[in-house]
Design an enzyme around this catalytic site. Structure first.
Site, short mmCIF file in Angstrom:
data_model
loop_
_atom_site.label_atom_id
_atom_site.label_comp_id
_atom_site.label_asym_id
_atom_site.label_seq_id
_atom_site.Cartn_x
_atom_site.Cartn_y
_atom_site.Cartn_z
N LYS A 1 -5.18 -2.31 -11.37
CA LYS A 1 -6.25 -2.97 -10.76
C LYS A 1 -7.11 -1.94 -10.23
O LYS A 1 -6.83 -1.55 -8.96
CB LYS A 1 -5.71 -4.06 -9.77
CG LYS A 1 -6.66 -5.46 -9.77
CD LYS A 1 -8.00 -5.21 -9.35
CE LYS A 1 -8.15 -4.81 -7.85
NZ LYS A 1 -9.52 -4.50 -7.32
N GLU B 1 -9.14 5.29 11.75
CA GLU B 1 -9.64 6.08 10.49
C GLU B 1 -11.10 5.56 10.25
O GLU B 1 -11.43 4.32 10.31
CB GLU B 1 -8.91 5.70 9.21
CG GLU B 1 -9.28 6.52 8.10
CD GLU B 1 -8.35 5.89 6.79
OE1 GLU B 1 -8.34 4.73 6.60
OE2 GLU B 1 -7.94 7.03 6.16
N CYS C 1 -8.01 10.24 2.16
CA CYS C 1 -7.06 9.69 3.21
C CYS C 1 -6.54 10.59 4.24
O CYS C 1 -6.22 10.52 5.07
CB CYS C 1 -5.99 9.16 2.25
SG CYS C 1 -5.31 10.37 1.11
N GLU D 1 0.42 3.90 0.12
CA GLU D 1 -0.12 5.17 0.25
C GLU D 1 -1.29 4.92 1.16
O GLU D 1 -2.36 4.33 0.31
CB GLU D 1 -0.62 6.16 -0.96
CG GLU D 1 0.77 6.59 -1.91
CD GLU D 1 1.30 7.61 -1.10
OE1 GLU D 1 0.95 8.13 -0.12
OE2 GLU D 1 2.48 7.98 -1.67
P1 NAD Z 1 -8.58 -1.06 0.33
O1 NAD Z 1 -7.47 -1.37 0.79
O2 NAD Z 1 -9.94 -1.87 0.54
O3 NAD Z 1 -8.49 -1.38 -1.45
C1 NAD Z 1 -7.69 -0.64 -2.09
C2 NAD Z 1 -7.41 -1.50 -3.11
O4 NAD Z 1 -6.90 -2.76 -3.06
C3 NAD Z 1 -8.61 -1.83 -4.08
O5 NAD Z 1 -8.63 -1.89 -5.64
C4 NAD Z 1 -8.94 -3.56 -3.84
O6 NAD Z 1 -9.52 -4.23 -4.85
C5 NAD Z 1 -7.54 -3.83 -3.69
N1 NAD Z 1 -7.32 -5.15 -2.85
C6 NAD Z 1 -8.21 -5.57 -1.58
N2 NAD Z 1 -7.57 -6.90 -1.29
C7 NAD Z 1 -6.47 -6.91 -1.91
C8 NAD Z 1 -5.42 -7.77 -1.69
N3 NAD Z 1 -5.40 -8.76 -0.87
N4 NAD Z 1 -4.45 -7.66 -2.57
C9 NAD Z 1 -4.04 -6.76 -3.39
N5 NAD Z 1 -5.12 -5.64 -3.76
C10 NAD Z 1 -6.29 -5.89 -2.77
O7 NAD Z 1 -9.15 0.44 0.32
P2 NAD Z 1 -10.24 1.36 -0.09
O8 NAD Z 1 -11.33 0.99 0.78
O9 NAD Z 1 -10.55 1.09 -1.53
O10 NAD Z 1 -9.73 2.81 0.18
C11 NAD Z 1 -9.99 3.45 1.26
C12 NAD Z 1 -8.45 3.52 2.00
O11 NAD Z 1 -7.70 4.04 1.14
C13 NAD Z 1 -8.52 4.25 3.25
O12 NAD Z 1 -7.67 3.71 4.16
C14 NAD Z 1 -7.74 5.50 2.79
O13 NAD Z 1 -7.20 6.50 3.63
C15 NAD Z 1 -6.81 4.92 1.56
N6 NAD Z 1 -6.32 6.02 0.78
C16 NAD Z 1 -5.00 6.51 0.79
C17 NAD Z 1 -4.53 7.67 0.14
C18 NAD Z 1 -3.27 8.11 0.18
O14 NAD Z 1 -2.65 8.85 -0.73
N7 NAD Z 1 -2.23 7.74 1.03
C19 NAD Z 1 -5.43 8.12 -0.98
C20 NAD Z 1 -6.89 7.39 -0.87
C21 NAD Z 1 -7.13 6.55 -0.19
#
Ligand code: NAD
Length: 491
Positions: free
Chosen positions: A173, A382, A282, A248
């Site tokens: 997804k 963040e 991240c 992550e």
């Molecule tokens: P997000 O949490 O908004 O979304 C991540 C994913 O989750 C998307 O595919 C989104 O559609 C999905 N999602 C949203 N609501 C959901 C729900 N209720 N249930 C299941 N899935 C759902 O994050 P983002 O804005 O896409 O990404 C930014 C964040 O990701 C930042 O906090 C960043 O630090 C983190 N990140 C972490 C790593 C790592 O390796 N630790 C790597 C990249 C990004």
């Protein structure tokens, strides 16, 4: 590449069961790039069924052959590198040079994980004479992968490649802003003839499709990469089924600069940590702890260098920093900068660029705050944008305590010419990855993951194997003797 941009389920190209679609936009220009199906929980259900059906044959495929499939995928990614890089630049806001590098990085990542197929193995255990005790690593079944938008191609393969190499099937997804990239990868998977159902992509909103995947009773493993807040709901959704989980999540990485480091080095370090990918990383090094002896000089040099960063269209080879991924992300950054202006001293940036050519895109100037203290919101939360907080320090124990005083623990860096001091500091930092006199970002050969709110579990390296396998213990009697009286057995 196909023009119709459909979801990939069980080897078939399908519209969403709702019949609805949503647009994908170029964040640098506002241009609509195309649309993808707005998947539903019913589509997740169909994808999980396809993955479940494909699982037994894929599990029983010779591990060498599974590895070769992934090597073919890496080759196909390279063969489509130009198209993929262009799409990455246009849909996710990576400037073109970085996008090209990321496609190659993705291919290498798939190759690394291809090698796990026939190398991940169990062991024999000395449980005593007369018995052979073995462990076997077995694939878990259907794995779910919920991916963010910041590195949309690499982050799909980071978890899907090891899962599939180890005999599992996958349902992906992607994040809504970068769905076209996921569809493009599915096309590449389709083109190599991977058995139907091994790799499935459902595009759609996280709150419906993502949640349905996280809570699906037939999914045995969820790898979620994204924000802490969504990570919590994914964890809750996984509880009823006790689904294996890797989270992550976000970070607020400290970068500690000792006074023996020269100003040029400190400036480059700070820029790479804070501005790479417009700060939407991240592990971004957004808390810059600079020793008091060089603090003013570093801040002054950073101000000059930040002001000179070339923002521009992602397809312009001169661009050094592209846009934020979306108008929503831009608003978040603007909110934090407003908070920062009240808490600390704005040195440079703190606004959108004036350049008329950039007005349609989600651009934001590299922003530096000085006189920041670690308890301020801009140092604790963040931001996910090009915003750096410079904090002054004088005492080694104190700076380590402050670096650790954060809800996150993803990465950290130490810059110091005294090796003993540098290593001592690295061992005392609470972070899943510590870089000493370098900033490598991420290396798929080494484990990646966080302490505290930065997550649970590890991706990459051999450490990822535990997420995609169950350990089975088999105990075999080697002596020809009658069983003991049942009631004398210890358990
Ligand atoms: P997000 O949490 O908004 O979304 C991540 C994913 O989750 C998307 O595919 C989104 O559609 C999905 N999602 C949203 N609501 C959901 C729900 N209720 N249930 C299941 N899935 C759902 O994050 P983002 O804005 O896409 O990404 C930014 C964040 O990701 C930042 O906090 C960043 O630090 C983190 N990140 C972490 C790593 C790592 O390796 N630790 C790597 C990249 C990004």
């Amino acid at each position: 590449m196909r023009a119709d941009k459909l979801m990939y389920i069980g080897g078939e190209w399908v519209e969403a069961s709702s019949g609805e679609r949503f647009d994908s936009e170029n964040p640098a220009t506002g241009e609509i790039l195309g649309s993808v199906p707005k998947g539903t929980p019913a589509d997740i259900d169909a994808a999980v069924s396809a993955a479940l059906k494909a699982f037994p044959a894929w599990r029983d495929t010779d591990p060498d052959a599974r590895g070769r499939w992934l090597l073919s995928l890496a080759a196909a990614i390279r063969a489509n590198a130009d198209d993929l890089a262009l799409l990455l630049a246009r849909e996710s806001g990576h400037y073109i040079g970085k996008a090209q590098g990321l496609v190659e990085f993705t291919a290498q990542n798939v190759e690394f994980h291809a090698g796990l197929a026939d190398k991940a193995r169990g062991s024999s255990i000395p449980t005593g004479p007369g018995r052979l005790a073995l462990t076997r690593l077995e694939p878990v079944g259907v794995t779910g992968h919920i991916v963010p938008w910041n590195y949309p191609l690499f982050l799909i393969t980071r978890s899907v490649a090891p899962a599939v190499a180890l005999g599992n099937t996958a349902v992906i997804k992607p994040a809504t802003p970068t769905s076209l990239i996921a569809v493009a990868l599915a096309e590449i998977v389709g083109s190599i003839g991977l058995p139907p159902g091994v790799f499935n992509v459902v595009t759609g909103p996280g709150s419906s499709t993502g949640a349905a995947l996280a809570g699906h009773p037939d999914v045995r493993s969820i790898t979620f990469t994204g924000s802490v807040e969504t990570g919590r709901s994914v964890m809750e959704a996984a509880v009823p089924n006790m689904t294996k989980l890797t989270l992550e999540l976000g970070g607020k990485s400290p970068v500690i600069i000792f006074p023996d480091v020269d100003i040029e080095t400190a400036t480059e370090v700070a820029m790479q940590g804070a501005l790479s990918r417009c700060g939407q990383v991240c592990i971004a090094g957004t808390r810059l702890f600079v020793h008091a002896d060089i603090y003013d000089a570093v801040v002054a040099r950073l101000a000059e260098r930040f002001a000179a960063v070339r923002l521009g269209d992602t397809l312009d080879p001169r661009t050094q920093m592209g846009p934020l991924v979306s108008a929503d992300q831009l608003r978040i950054v603007e909110r934090y900068v407003a908070i920062g202006k009240q808490e600390a001293r704005l040195v440079v940036g703190g606004a959108r660029p004036d350049d008329p050519a950039l007005q349609k895109g989600c651009f934001y100037l590299p922003t530096l705050f000085a006189d920041v203290t670690n308890d301020m919101r801009i140092a604790q939360e963040e931001i996910f944008g090009p915003v750096l907080s410079a904090i002054k320090w004088t005492d080694e124990d104190e700076v380590i305590a402050q670096a650790n005083d954060s809800p996150f623990g993803l990465a950290a860096a130490v810059w110091c010419n005294d090796t003993t001091k540098a290593i001592r500091t690295a061992t005392r930092l609470e972070a899943g990855g510590v870089f000493v006199n370098e900033w490598i970002g991420e290396d798929f050969k080494a484990p990646h993951g966080g302490y505290k709110l930065s997550g649970i579990g590890r991706e990459n390296g051999f450490e990822c194997i535990s997420q995609y396998t169950e350990v089975k213990h088999i105990a075999i009697n080697l002596v020809d003797k009658k069983p003991e009286n049942w009631c004398d057995a210890p358990l």
